[in-house]
Design an enzyme around this catalytic site. Structure first.
Site, mmCIF file in Angstrom:
data_model
loop_
_atom_site.group_PDB
_atom_site.id
_atom_site.type_symbol
_atom_site.label_atom_id
_atom_site.label_comp_id
_atom_site.label_asym_id
_atom_site.label_seq_id
_atom_site.Cartn_x
_atom_site.Cartn_y
_atom_site.Cartn_z
ATOM 1 C CB CYS A 2 -31.802 -17.487 42.887
ATOM 2 S SG CYS A 2 -30.824 -16.609 41.689
ATOM 3 N NE ARG A 27 -39.554 -19.037 44.886
ATOM 4 C CZ ARG A 27 -39.426 -17.928 45.581
ATOM 5 N NH1 ARG A 27 -38.265 -17.390 45.760
ATOM 6 N NH2 ARG A 27 -40.457 -17.349 46.112
ATOM 7 C CD1 TRP A 73 -34.611 -15.609 36.069
ATOM 8 C CD2 TRP A 73 -33.775 -13.793 37.076
ATOM 9 N NE1 TRP A 73 -35.103 -14.496 35.422
ATOM 10 C CE2 TRP A 73 -34.606 -13.362 36.014
ATOM 11 C CE3 TRP A 73 -33.140 -12.815 37.843
ATOM 12 C CZ2 TRP A 73 -34.822 -12.034 35.706
ATOM 13 C CZ3 TRP A 73 -33.347 -11.477 37.537
ATOM 14 C CH2 TRP A 73 -34.185 -11.090 36.482
ATOM 15 C CG ASN A 98 -31.613 -17.320 46.394
ATOM 16 O OD1 ASN A 98 -30.873 -17.917 45.626
ATOM 17 N ND2 ASN A 98 -32.760 -17.799 46.832
ATOM 18 N N GLY A 99 -29.904 -13.162 45.905
ATOM 19 C CA GLY A 99 -29.842 -11.732 46.232
ATOM 20 C C GLY A 99 -28.754 -11.061 45.425
ATOM 21 C CD GLU A 480 -52.056 -9.744 33.792
ATOM 22 O OE1 GLU A 480 -51.227 -8.834 33.950
ATOM 23 O OE2 GLU A 480 -51.813 -10.934 34.076
ATOM 24 C CE LYS A 484 -49.693 -13.204 32.423
ATOM 25 N NZ LYS A 484 -49.802 -12.632 33.692
ATOM 26 C CD GLU A 487 -45.661 -12.345 32.101
ATOM 27 O OE1 GLU A 487 -45.083 -12.045 33.144
ATOM 28 O OE2 GLU A 487 -46.845 -12.765 32.096
ATOM 29 C CG HIS A 503 -54.493 10.943 20.639
ATOM 30 N ND1 HIS A 503 -54.797 12.144 20.036
ATOM 31 C CD2 HIS A 503 -55.523 10.680 21.481
ATOM 32 C CE1 HIS A 503 -55.945 12.606 20.499
ATOM 33 N NE2 HIS A 503 -56.411 11.729 21.379
ATOM 34 C CE LYS A 602 -45.733 -17.250 40.166
ATOM 35 N NZ LYS A 602 -46.661 -16.880 39.105
#
Ligand code: G6P
Length: 607
Positions: A2, A27, A73, A98-99, A480, A484, A487, A503, A602
């Protein structure tokens, strides 16, 4: 997560708000809205989708000298016009938030039983609660009273029809700053939103309230006592907003890595020594005392933590634990006395990491706290004893790239400083510094694989699943790489320590399962080769990113991409680059929104 932008001016602010939202869109981007006050009427424009969609609602009549805006968001309530901010109560109070308001149901039951709610959000109660208190109080008192009822985190901006020249703001746990201009002042959750208009910012602290008009800014602490907060000059540049000729921010940021890594080591290596002063004045005490290191982080930053754990134990002989902050926060952990805490976060605002830090600070087992962070003014940087800034510059692409490689670079500097009291000898320090200094050029050469990887992506992009393998300090790099790919291309990807293949995961390997291996020339190379033979024997297709001295050759089953990554500890940084490029090119072929992948944000400022 947000974004808030707001402005009070002597002239029209709509363009300022729209441009600010555009800069904050990375964001949160599922819906957006603007409320302006015009001729004593609150005009509210909201739209599902991105800021461009919102722009379609605004015509020449949408102008005003004061307004608040938001890009969302979703947390409570799906992305929709109704759930988009601003929320309005009684045609009088408009808010952007926001929050998360954790006790919003309790507040509804206690104060707002007869109110009609139009959204599924927790935020809407703030508009009604402030409206409720404003009946008998000045607006600043009403916001203060309302915030006293709230549990949770907020960055809040309020527009009140009855106070047409000022915006009231409040902060607790979510970032909020005031930008100072000439005959105009601004509010934002992130300085990037305002950098076209000012570089002078006042960062609010938790519990602060403020009133912002075109002419003045007044700040109050949690007891409503008038206070001063320092004005800081930002070093952000307008260039941060531009793609600089690249098609996407992510690609620009991948190619910025040689310079970003160079800036991160600049002035921190002197005659092949890393001075402890890079940690600032508070470090002396804990550097002498600590015995164990605990690292906490989330997402990509957690992968940096895992590499740092390898380095601390292998190079310095320092016991180290690394854990995902959201897990660490909610479990009982047995902490050894004299533990040093390292928090890694590019934004410095990740709620999980911050709340874990705040819990930890209550305990006396910890001798010190260090933030490895890309934002000097962030909450994390302010709340830790020391901060090691990564000089990545602003990262706009939601999938983290240069923030990660600069975190690793900064962490290697940190390992050297911490290790001097342990097993890092002057010779080892000298050699590690030399390796760090070669990184910018080596990253540049690795980036030259771009076109070959674009070709590889053509094979990859129609797959539904992929396996990534690595060992040792390269297992986190495999993780990572898988993250990527997930995402931004939405291909399901999993990473395994190559020794674990037999395994379980071997069961899903067949000719349709691409297997990506990270193969540095190190002590476990032969073991890794055996693991890859297991894949070949099952008909799995292998894509191996290997050091050129590792002795891999392409054949009908495996394709090898050579990297000049000498056998040394900084190699994980180099092996990261081709995996970023692979994810990028797969996303391009699949036509996904590379810089703003679905459902992500983000900076995640809610737990
Ligand atoms: C979000 C971002 C990730 C990031 C994670 C942790 O999920 O999309 O890219 O790694 O948050 O963020 P931090 O700012 O703490 O590094």
């Amino acid at each position: 997560m947000c974004g808030i932008v707001a402005a009070a001016s002597k002239t029209n602010v709509t363009d300022i708000l729209m441009a600010g939202l555009k800069h904050l869109e990375y964001r949160g981007y599922d819906s957006a809205g603007i409320a302006i006050l015009k001729n004593n009427v609150l005009n509210n424009y909201r739209q599902k989708g991105n800021v461009e969609e919102l722009g379609k609602l605004l015509d020449a009549t949408a102008n005003s000298n004061i307004g608040i805006a938001h890009t969302r968001w979703a947390t409570h309530g799906k992305p929709s016009k109704e759930n988009a901010h601003p929320h309005i109560a009684n045609d009088t109070i408009a808010i952007v938030h926001n929050g998360i308001i954790e006790n919003y149901l309790d507040i509804k039951n206690k104060f707002l039983k007869n109110y009609k709610f139009l959204s599924d959000t927790d935020s809407e109660i703030l508009a009604h609660l402030i409206n409720h208190f404003s009946k008998d109080n000045e607006i600043l008192d009403a916001v203060h009273l309302a915030m006293a009822e709230v549990q949770g985190s907020y960055a809040l901006a309020v527009l009140d029809k009855n106070n047409p020249d000022k915006i009231i703001v409040a902060r607790n746990g979510s970032p909020l700053l005031i930008g100072l201009g000439e005959e105009k002042n601004f509010i934002a959750s992130d300085a990037l939103a305002l950098i076209e208009h000012t570089n002078r910012f006042v960062y609010l602290e938790d519990g602060d309230l403020a009133t912002v008009s075109s002419e003045e800014v007044k700040i109050y602490d949690k007891n409503k006592k008038n206070i001063r907060r320092e004005t800081k000059k930002s070093s952000l540049s307008l260039n941060s907003h531009s793609k600089d000729g690249y098609d996407h921010f992510m690609l620009k940021e991948i190619f910025e890595q040689p310079n970003a890594v160079k800036s991160t080591i600049e002035n921190r290596i002197i005659n092949n020594v890393v001075p402890k002063e890079i940690l600032g004045p508070n470090a002396a005490e804990y550097l002498e005392k600590f015995k164990v290191v605990q690292i906490i982080a989330c997402g990509t930053s957690y992968h940096a933590a895992l590499v740092a754990k390898h380095w601390l134990e292998r190079l310095a002989g320092i016991p180290c634990h690394a854990e995902i902050a959201s897990e660490f926060r909610y479990r009982r952990h047995a902490v050894q006395k004299d533990t040093l805490l390292i928090c890694i976060s590019q934004s410095g605002e990740t709620a999980d990491t911050l709340s874990a830090l705040r819990e930890i600070k209550k305990e006396d087992y910890y001798v010190g706290t260090i933030a490895v962070c890309n934002v000097p003014e962030s909450s994390l940087a302010r709340e830790c004893d020391s901060t090691l800034i990564t000089h990545a510059g602003p990262e706009i692409g939601v999938a983290s790239t240069k923030a990660f490689t600069t975190q690793l670079t900064a962490l290697m500097l940190l390992v050297i400083v911490l290790g001097k009291r342990f097993e890092i000898t002057p010779d080892l320090e000298n050699s590690l510094c030399m390796q760090l200094k070669t990184l910018p050029d080596k990253i540049k050469s690795t980036l030259a694989l771009d076109q070959k990887i674009a070709e590889l992506a053509k094979i990859f992009s129609d797959k539904e699943h992929a396996l990534f393998l690595g060992r040792g300090s390269h297992f986190p790099i495999a993780r990572e790489g898988a993250l990527k790919l997930k995402e931004i291309s939405y291909i399901h990807a999993e990473a395994y320590a190559a020794g674990e293949l037999k395994h379980g995961p071997l069961a899903i390997v067949d000719e349709n399962m691409p297997v990506v291996a990270v193969a540095p020339n190190n002590v476990v190379l032969e073991k890794l080769k055996s693991n890859l033979e297991e894949v070949k024997a099952r008909g799995g297709k292998l894509y191996i990113f290997a050091d050129k001295k590792a002795g891999f050759k392409s054949d009908e089953i495996s394709q090898v991409f050579e990297i000049d990554a000498p056998m040394n500890p900084v190699a994980p940084i180099l092996f990261t680059i081709p995996l970023q490029l692979l994810a990028y090119h797969c996303a391009i072929i699949k036509g996904t929104n590379v810089d703003m992948p679905r459902n992500l944000a983000k900076s995640v400022t809610v737990e």
